[in-house]
Design a protein around this motif. Structure first.
Motif, PDB file in Angstrom:
ATOM      1  N   ASN A 115      -2.997  14.512  50.361  1.00 40.57           N
ATOM      2  CA  ASN A 115      -3.881  14.316  51.512  1.00 40.57           C
ATOM      3  C   ASN A 115      -3.255  14.791  52.826  1.00 40.57           C
ATOM      4  OD1 ASN A 115      -6.426  13.617  52.352  1.00 40.57           O
ATOM      5  ND2 ASN A 115      -5.912  11.496  52.779  1.00 40.57           N
ATOM      6  N   ARG A 116      -2.389  15.780  52.739  1.00 41.35           N
ATOM      7  CA  ARG A 116      -1.715  16.356  53.899  1.00 41.35           C
ATOM      8  C   ARG A 116      -0.950  15.313  54.719  1.00 41.35           C
ATOM      9  NH1 ARG A 116      -6.670  18.281  53.461  1.00 41.35           N
ATOM     10  NH2 ARG A 116      -7.502  17.131  55.219  1.00 41.35           N
ATOM     11  N   ILE A 117      -0.403  14.303  54.047  1.00 41.97           N
ATOM     12  CA  ILE A 117       0.398  13.258  54.685  1.00 41.97           C
ATOM     13  C   ILE A 117       1.866  13.670  54.595  1.00 41.97           C
ATOM     14  CG2 ILE A 117       1.068  10.826  54.624  1.00 41.97           C
ATOM     15  CD1 ILE A 117      -1.889  11.200  55.260  1.00 41.97           C
ATOM     16  N   PRO A 118       2.577  13.732  55.734  1.00 40.75           N
ATOM     17  CA  PRO A 118       3.994  14.104  55.677  1.00 40.75           C
ATOM     18  C   PRO A 118       4.829  13.073  54.913  1.00 40.75           C
ATOM     19  CG  PRO A 118       3.149  14.254  57.924  1.00 40.75           C
ATOM     20  CD  PRO A 118       2.098  13.558  57.096  1.00 40.75           C
ATOM     21  N   GLY A 119       5.837  13.562  54.241  1.00 40.92           N
ATOM     22  CA  GLY A 119       6.770  12.682  53.548  1.00 40.92           C
ATOM     23  C   GLY A 119       7.820  12.163  54.512  1.00 40.92           C
ATOM     24  N   SER A 120       8.828  11.493  54.003  1.00 40.21           N
ATOM     25  CA  SER A 120       9.860  10.883  54.851  1.00 40.21           C
ATOM     26  C   SER A 120      10.657  11.924  55.642  1.00 40.21           C
ATOM     27  CB  SER A 120      10.801  10.035  54.001  1.00 40.21           C
ATOM     28  OG  SER A 120      11.406  10.832  53.004  1.00 40.21           O
ATOM     29  N   SER A 121      10.732  13.155  55.146  1.00 38.13           N
ATOM     30  CA  SER A 121      11.462  14.198  55.869  1.00 38.13           C
ATOM     31  C   SER A 121      10.603  14.848  56.949  1.00 38.13           C
ATOM     32  CB  SER A 121      11.937  15.275  54.890  1.00 38.13           C
ATOM     33  OG  SER A 121      10.811  15.965  54.369  1.00 38.13           O
ATOM     34  N   GLY A 122       9.317  14.493  56.997  1.00 40.18           N
ATOM     35  CA  GLY A 122       8.419  15.068  57.996  1.00 40.18           C
ATOM     36  C   GLY A 122       7.636  16.264  57.495  1.00 40.18           C
ATOM     37  N   GLY A 123       8.024  16.813  56.358  1.00 43.64           N
ATOM     38  CA  GLY A 123       7.313  17.963  55.798  1.00 43.64           C
ATOM     39  C   GLY A 123       6.181  17.527  54.885  1.00 43.64           C
ATOM     40  N   ARG A 160       7.878  15.207  43.379  1.00 39.59           N
ATOM     41  CA  ARG A 160       6.961  14.684  42.360  1.00 39.59           C
ATOM     42  C   ARG A 160       7.143  13.177  42.173  1.00 39.59           C
ATOM     43  NH1 ARG A 160       7.118  17.357  36.521  1.00 39.59           N
ATOM     44  NH2 ARG A 160       9.323  17.155  36.988  1.00 39.59           N
ATOM     45  N   SER A 161       8.329  12.666  42.405  1.00 37.29           N
ATOM     46  CA  SER A 161       8.570  11.231  42.228  1.00 37.29           C
ATOM     47  C   SER A 161       7.784  10.379  43.221  1.00 37.29           C
ATOM     48  CB  SER A 161      10.064  10.916  42.353  1.00 37.29           C
ATOM     49  OG  SER A 161      10.516  11.210  43.669  1.00 37.29           O
ATOM     50  N   LEU A 162       7.294  10.976  44.310  1.00 37.02           N
ATOM     51  CA  LEU A 162       6.527  10.244  45.323  1.00 37.02           C
ATOM     52  C   LEU A 162       5.018  10.393  45.170  1.00 37.02           C
ATOM     53  CD1 LEU A 162       8.690  11.129  48.458  1.00 37.02           C
ATOM     54  CD2 LEU A 162       8.712   9.025  47.124  1.00 37.02           C
ATOM     55  N   TRP A 163       4.563  11.289  44.323  1.00 36.96           N
ATOM     56  CA  TRP A 163       3.129  11.568  44.227  1.00 36.96           C
ATOM     57  C   TRP A 163       2.307  10.329  43.871  1.00 36.96           C
ATOM     58  CZ3 TRP A 163       3.373  16.663  40.901  1.00 36.96           C
ATOM     59  CH2 TRP A 163       3.957  17.667  41.650  1.00 36.96           C
ATOM     60  N   THR A 164       2.742   9.567  42.886  1.00 38.16           N
ATOM     61  CA  THR A 164       1.958   8.407  42.439  1.00 38.16           C
ATOM     62  C   THR A 164       1.829   7.367  43.538  1.00 38.16           C
ATOM     63  OG1 THR A 164       2.594   8.758  40.133  1.00 38.16           O
ATOM     64  CG2 THR A 164       1.789   6.575  40.713  1.00 38.16           C
ATOM     65  N   SER A 165       2.933   7.007  44.176  1.00 42.11           N
ATOM     66  CA  SER A 165       2.862   5.980  45.219  1.00 42.11           C
ATOM     67  C   SER A 165       2.055   6.456  46.419  1.00 42.11           C
ATOM     68  CB  SER A 165       4.258   5.532  45.647  1.00 42.11           C
ATOM     69  OG  SER A 165       4.973   6.595  46.231  1.00 42.11           O
ATOM     70  N   MET A 166       2.218   7.723  46.813  1.00 42.27           N
ATOM     71  CA  MET A 166       1.451   8.241  47.945  1.00 42.27           C
ATOM     72  C   MET A 166      -0.044   8.309  47.612  1.00 42.27           C
ATOM     73  SD  MET A 166       3.919  11.192  49.565  1.00 42.27           S
ATOM     74  CE  MET A 166       2.898  11.440  51.012  1.00 42.27           C
ATOM     75  N   THR A 167      -0.363   8.692  46.383  1.00 46.05           N
ATOM     76  CA  THR A 167      -1.764   8.755  45.960  1.00 46.05           C
ATOM     77  C   THR A 167      -2.370   7.355  45.941  1.00 46.05           C
ATOM     78  OG1 THR A 167      -1.376  10.735  44.646  1.00 46.05           O
ATOM     79  CG2 THR A 167      -3.320   9.436  44.097  1.00 46.05           C
ATOM     80  N   ASN A 168      -1.655   6.383  45.390  1.00 41.86           N
ATOM     81  CA  ASN A 168      -2.161   5.009  45.357  1.00 41.86           C
ATOM     82  C   ASN A 168      -2.374   4.449  46.755  1.00 41.86           C
ATOM     83  OD1 ASN A 168      -2.288   4.965  42.580  1.00 41.86           O
ATOM     84  ND2 ASN A 168      -0.239   4.101  42.350  1.00 41.86           N
ATOM     85  N   THR A 169      -1.485   4.774  47.684  1.00 37.86           N
ATOM     86  CA  THR A 169      -1.637   4.330  49.068  1.00 37.86           C
ATOM     87  C   THR A 169      -2.907   4.900  49.686  1.00 37.86           C
ATOM     88  OG1 THR A 169       0.754   4.118  49.377  1.00 37.86           O
ATOM     89  CG2 THR A 169      -0.579   4.370  51.369  1.00 37.86           C
ATOM     90  N   GLU A 170      -3.151   6.185  49.454  1.00 39.27           N
ATOM     91  CA  GLU A 170      -4.352   6.821  50.010  1.00 39.27           C
ATOM     92  C   GLU A 170      -5.620   6.276  49.360  1.00 39.27           C
ATOM     93  OE1 GLU A 170      -4.503   9.045  52.728  1.00 39.27           O
ATOM     94  OE2 GLU A 170      -2.542   8.109  52.804  1.00 39.27           O
ATOM     95  N   LEU A 171      -5.589   6.039  48.060  1.00 42.81           N
ATOM     96  CA  LEU A 171      -6.772   5.527  47.358  1.00 42.81           C
ATOM     97  C   LEU A 171      -7.103   4.093  47.765  1.00 42.81           C
ATOM     98  CD1 LEU A 171      -6.207   6.968  43.780  1.00 42.81           C
ATOM     99  CD2 LEU A 171      -7.942   7.669  45.441  1.00 42.81           C
TER     100      LEU A 171
END
Length: 83
Positions: A32-40, A45-56
């Motif tokens: 969802n075009r949300i920057p990761g912890s590094s700002g990019g 891939r290890s963050l995809w599930t948690s970031m997706t669940n947060t957005e959903l």
């Protein structure tokens, strides 16, 4: 699939997209075009599930207005606004 450091590497990708999205390795992606912890936008891939669940889990915001006027029999005039 993107290749890096082999004969199938696409130099345009490496020189344009990698710095723009701060790609530091593969596989990376964006949720969802949300920057990761590094700002990019490219995240591991290890963050995809948690970031997706947060957005959903977020409530989608949407506005709609319907104005139905001049209803006669089977004919009507309807204005719909979204935003």
């Amino acid at each position: 699939m993107v290749h890096q450091g082999d004969a199938m590497q696409i130099n345009y990708y490496s020189s344009f997209y990698s710095p723009k999205f701060q790609v530091t390795g593969f596989p990376t992606g964006s949720v969802n075009r949300i920057p990761g912890s590094s700002g990019g936008l490219a995240v591991s891939r290890s963050l995809w599930t948690s970031m997706t669940n947060t957005e959903l889990a977020k409530t989608a915001t949407c506005g709609i207005a319907i104005d139905a006027t001049a209803i006669t029999g089977t004919t009507g005039k309807v204005k719909v606004r979204v935003g």
